[in-house]
Design a protein around this motif. Structure first.
Motif, PDB file in Angstrom:
ATOM      1  N   GLU A   1       0.832  -1.209   0.000  1.00  0.00           N
ATOM      2  CA  GLU A   1       0.000   0.000   0.000  1.00  0.00           C
ATOM      3  C   GLU A   1       0.863   1.253   0.000  1.00  0.00           C
ATOM      4  O   GLU A   1       0.568   2.237  -0.688  1.00  0.00           O
ATOM      5  CB  GLU A   1      -0.918  -0.005   1.219  1.00  0.00           C
ATOM      6  CG  GLU A   1      -2.052  -1.021   1.138  1.00  0.00           C
ATOM      7  CD  GLU A   1      -2.873  -1.057   2.422  1.00  0.00           C
ATOM      8  OE1 GLU A   1      -2.652  -0.196   3.297  1.00  0.00           O
ATOM      9  OE2 GLU A   1      -3.739  -1.949   2.550  1.00  0.00           O
ATOM     10  N   HIS A  46       4.429  -0.453 -12.913  1.00  0.00           N
ATOM     11  CA  HIS A  46       3.893   0.140 -14.133  1.00  0.00           C
ATOM     12  C   HIS A  46       4.739  -0.295 -15.327  1.00  0.00           C
ATOM     13  O   HIS A  46       4.236  -0.456 -16.431  1.00  0.00           O
ATOM     14  CB  HIS A  46       3.898   1.670 -14.044  1.00  0.00           C
ATOM     15  CG  HIS A  46       2.983   2.207 -12.993  1.00  0.00           C
ATOM     16  ND1 HIS A  46       3.425   2.905 -11.897  1.00  0.00           N
ATOM     17  CD2 HIS A  46       1.639   2.129 -12.869  1.00  0.00           C
ATOM     18  CE1 HIS A  46       2.391   3.237 -11.146  1.00  0.00           C
ATOM     19  NE2 HIS A  46       1.300   2.784 -11.709  1.00  0.00           N
ATOM     20  N   ALA A  75       2.384   1.731  -3.499  1.00  0.00           N
ATOM     21  CA  ALA A  75       1.362   2.225  -4.430  1.00  0.00           C
ATOM     22  C   ALA A  75       1.039   3.690  -4.159  1.00  0.00           C
ATOM     23  O   ALA A  75       0.857   4.478  -5.097  1.00  0.00           O
ATOM     24  CB  ALA A  75       0.098   1.372  -4.316  1.00  0.00           C
ATOM     25  N   SER A  76       0.990   4.067  -2.879  1.00  0.00           N
ATOM     26  CA  SER A  76       0.689   5.450  -2.517  1.00  0.00           C
ATOM     27  C   SER A  76       1.810   6.397  -2.958  1.00  0.00           C
ATOM     28  O   SER A  76       1.549   7.496  -3.451  1.00  0.00           O
ATOM     29  CB  SER A  76       0.489   5.552  -0.997  1.00  0.00           C
ATOM     30  OG  SER A  76       0.243   6.880  -0.610  1.00  0.00           O
ATOM     31  N   ALA A  82       3.883   5.951  -5.494  1.00  0.00           N
ATOM     32  CA  ALA A  82       3.818   6.081  -6.956  1.00  0.00           C
ATOM     33  C   ALA A  82       2.657   6.984  -7.370  1.00  0.00           C
ATOM     34  O   ALA A  82       2.795   7.811  -8.276  1.00  0.00           O
ATOM     35  CB  ALA A  82       3.674   4.696  -7.592  1.00  0.00           C
ATOM     36  N   LYS A  83       1.527   6.841  -6.690  1.00  0.00           N
ATOM     37  CA  LYS A  83       0.356   7.651  -7.020  1.00  0.00           C
ATOM     38  C   LYS A  83       0.615   9.129  -6.748  1.00  0.00           C
ATOM     39  O   LYS A  83       0.090  10.008  -7.442  1.00  0.00           O
ATOM     40  CB  LYS A  83      -0.846   7.174  -6.208  1.00  0.00           C
ATOM     41  CG  LYS A  83      -2.163   7.819  -6.616  1.00  0.00           C
ATOM     42  CD  LYS A  83      -3.331   7.200  -5.851  1.00  0.00           C
ATOM     43  CE  LYS A  83      -4.649   7.836  -6.287  1.00  0.00           C
ATOM     44  NZ  LYS A  83      -5.810   7.236  -5.565  1.00  0.00           N
ATOM     45  N   SER A  84       1.461   9.421  -5.757  1.00  0.00           N
ATOM     46  CA  SER A  84       1.764  10.812  -5.407  1.00  0.00           C
ATOM     47  C   SER A  84       2.728  11.452  -6.402  1.00  0.00           C
ATOM     48  O   SER A  84       2.980  12.655  -6.337  1.00  0.00           O
ATOM     49  CB  SER A  84       2.368  10.883  -4.001  1.00  0.00           C
ATOM     50  OG  SER A  84       3.703  10.391  -3.992  1.00  0.00           O
TER      51      SER A  84
END
Length: 201
Positions: A144, A171, A147-148, A150-152
């Protein structure tokens, strides 16, 4: 740890080519150079390279972050404690700041290492076998967190020999075999078969 990861993190010297970040070539002669550029590394062997097992959680988090905690050349105990508490909360570490790192579970030890570097808000996070030797619950939390990040918008390089982990997190997947780049696959093309074909060529 793969040689490329060690070079990017400033651990080993570059013999050819260059390392660049945000389009700017970097001169990396030591890990501090990489840290100053916004690059941090979670090593594969957390006990030998990532933690000071006989030191407290808060001391482990403080090491490498003195420039963020101190005021000039002074570090106040209450500032170090507040910094550690914030880092502990960021990764859900099950432990108190004054606990020895060596008495934590493998998963919580790994979360301490990640929390320490998260506190620097880096541009590039390198994680070498981030879930090796951790329990299922800690593994899910680490996934988690990755993923967080990378999302940021943070760049995250995950080095892993676990194909399911690689496929589930990435990705893009670069396949390295015998020290060479055997190909880069987009997420939709990164199957077990495609990865193994490149790894064995």
């Amino acid at each position: 740890m793969p040689p490329a990861a060690r070079i990017i993190a400033g651990v080993d010297a570059l013999s050819s080519g260059e390392v660049s970040l945000d389009g700017r070539p970097l001169k990396l002669t030591q890990p501090q150079d990489a840290m100053n550029a916004g690059i941090v590394l979670v090593p594969e062997d957390r006990k030998a390279q990532g933690l000071l097992l006989k030191q407290t959680i808060e001391n482990n988090i403080a090491v490498g972050n003195f420039d963020l905690i101190g005021r000039g050349s002074w570090i106040r105990p209450k500032d170090k404690r507040a910094f550690a508490e914030k880092a502990i909360a960021s990764m859900g570490v099950k432990g108190r700041p004054e606990q020895l790192a060596g008495r934590l579970s493998g998963g919580n030890q790994q979360k301490v290492v990640i929390a320490k570097w998260l506190a620097r808000d880096p541009k590039l996070f390198i994680m070498d076998e981030p879930t090796r030797g951790v329990d299922v619950g800690a593994r899910a939390q680490i996934y988690e967190a990755i993923a967080s990040l990378a999302k940021s918008g943070m760049a995250v390089i995950v080095v892993s020999s676990d194909l399911d982990e690689v496929i589930g997190l990435s990705h893009r997947v670069m396949v390295l075999s015998r020290g060479r780049n055997r190909g880069i696959l987009a997420r939709g093309d990164a199957t077990h078969v495609a990865i193994m074909e490149r790894a064995t060529t």
